[in-house]
Design an enzyme around this catalytic site. Structure first.
Site, mmCIF file in Angstrom:
data_model
loop_
_atom_site.group_PDB
_atom_site.id
_atom_site.type_symbol
_atom_site.label_atom_id
_atom_site.label_comp_id
_atom_site.label_asym_id
_atom_site.label_seq_id
_atom_site.Cartn_x
_atom_site.Cartn_y
_atom_site.Cartn_z
ATOM 1 N N LYS A 1 -5.671 -6.775 -11.214
ATOM 2 C CA LYS A 1 -6.785 -7.142 -10.348
ATOM 3 C C LYS A 1 -7.940 -6.164 -10.516
ATOM 4 C CE LYS A 1 -7.497 -8.580 -5.523
ATOM 5 N NZ LYS A 1 -6.899 -8.641 -4.175
ATOM 6 N N LYS B 1 -11.726 -0.603 -8.156
ATOM 7 C CA LYS B 1 -12.596 0.553 -8.397
ATOM 8 C C LYS B 1 -11.834 1.705 -9.044
ATOM 9 C CE LYS B 1 -12.138 2.548 -3.737
ATOM 10 N NZ LYS B 1 -11.436 1.499 -2.983
ATOM 11 N N LYS C 1 0.819 -1.212 0.000
ATOM 12 C CA LYS C 1 0.000 0.000 0.000
ATOM 13 C C LYS C 1 0.853 1.263 0.000
ATOM 14 C CE LYS C 1 -4.462 -1.516 1.680
ATOM 15 N NZ LYS C 1 -5.607 -1.177 2.534
#
Length: 334
Positions: A201, A204, A120
């Site tokens: 992957k 959104k 992240k």
């Protein structure tokens, strides 16, 4: 009123309110939540992880809407306030109290080696914040505060759960038996890829390649029709040579209940266009009731707030008692 049976193990999990849920979120978490609730085997606590969601860039003007939207997703998908406590993480301040206490016994190196932090922080280089680093400690507090015996997780969260177990053992050894060492309930999480790029992957951040579970039928049909396909025309599962069709086959199988072999047989000798048309119909029909329920719920924000208020009250009652026990163990009650 939540019906509880103290003989049943407590199960807890949550989802961050960071935007609309896509098919990967549904199959990886929400669908499992509903099945676990309805199994009757557990005392279920499902929360909206609003504190966790603050580690990403966010618009405060949208956060309340995101919280209510996720609550509507929970209910429309089948979570039932009469069977499960559905609550808001920030309404139970004991979780952040416990996170601070646990942080005081968490070795810095343990957090530094967390794979998800590395991933992240690499993805959001402009916002590598302390919350992102200490996220696993707050997650441990979310679990240990409720004496959760079972935590449904995907493989990507196993490392975090193991840290929670490590901290429980460490605390128990130093201050006396206090916490339950939660066990992982490993959920089979299909790795869904983007419809417009099967090497990435589903996310959104790429809406065109993402099937949101509240998409309207026309939007679902449009996205699936435009989905990338492989060379040739055979509808066959072959992850290496036909990654795009393999991804669509996985979606078809998950929502239809049919095996990949059955689907391959059904479309033997037929082209991609006919397969896509059938897949779109399958997705539209699967989420038809969900869309209807969610549309109705979104128009009733007072109902959604009431569900969160009641569930948060149930969670708070347990958390208040537990934090008192914890503070007593470490000498803070005078």
């Amino acid at each position: 009123m939540l019906l509880t049976n103290m003989k049943k193990p407590i199960l807890i999990s949550g989802i961050q309110p960071t935007g609309r849920l896509h098919l990967g979120n549904y199959l990886g978490a929400l669908k499992n939540f509903v099945e676990l609730q309805n199994s009757g085997k557990y005392q279920c606590y499902f929360f909206v992880a609003d504190y966790h969601s603050l580690t990403e860039d966010f618009d405060p003007n949208q956060k309340s809407e995101q919280i209510l939207n996720l609550t509507a997703d929970y209910l429309a998908a089948g979570l039932d306030p009469k069977k499960s406590a559905i609550f808001l993480q920030s309404r139970v301040p004991q979780s952040t109290e416990l996170a601070w206490i646990l942080g005081a016994i968490t070795p810095f190196g343990e957090l530094g080696r967390m794979t998800q932090f590395k991933d992240k922080s690499g993805a959001q280089k402009e916002n590598v914040n302390v919350g992102l680093f200490t996220y696993p400690v707050l997650m441990a507090a979310d679990i240990l505060l409720y004496d959760a015996g079972v935590v449904p997780v995907g493989e990507d969260q196993l490392q975090h759960l193991e840290l929670a177990r490590t901290l429980a053992r460490k605390f128990n050894s130093k201050f006396g038996q206090t916490f339950v060492e939660s066990k992982a309930l490993l959920t089979a999480t299909p790795r869904l890829m983007s419809l417009d790029d099967p090497t990435k992957k589903m996310s959104k951040s790429s809406p065109a390649g993402c099937l949101f579970i509240d998409d309207e039928p026309a939007e679902i049909e449009k996205k699936i029709k435009a989905a990338v396909t492989d060379s040739g025309s055979e509808v066959k599962y072959d992850e290496q040579n036909k990654p795009a069709i393999s991804n669509l086959l996985m979606i078809y199988g998950e929502l239809s209940g049919k095996s990949v072999g059955e689907i391959e047989k059904k479309f033997s000798g037929k082209g991609y266009a006919e397969f896509k048309k059938s897949l779109a119909k399958t997705v539209v029909e699967y989420f038809a009731d969900f869309r209807k329920q969610k549309t109705s719920l979104i128009k009733k924000p007072a109902t959604l707030k009431k569900v969160l208020r009641l569930g948060s009250g149930q969670a708070h009652a347990i958390a208040k008692k537990k934090i008192h026990e914890i503070k007593n163990k470490i000498g803070l009650l005078i």
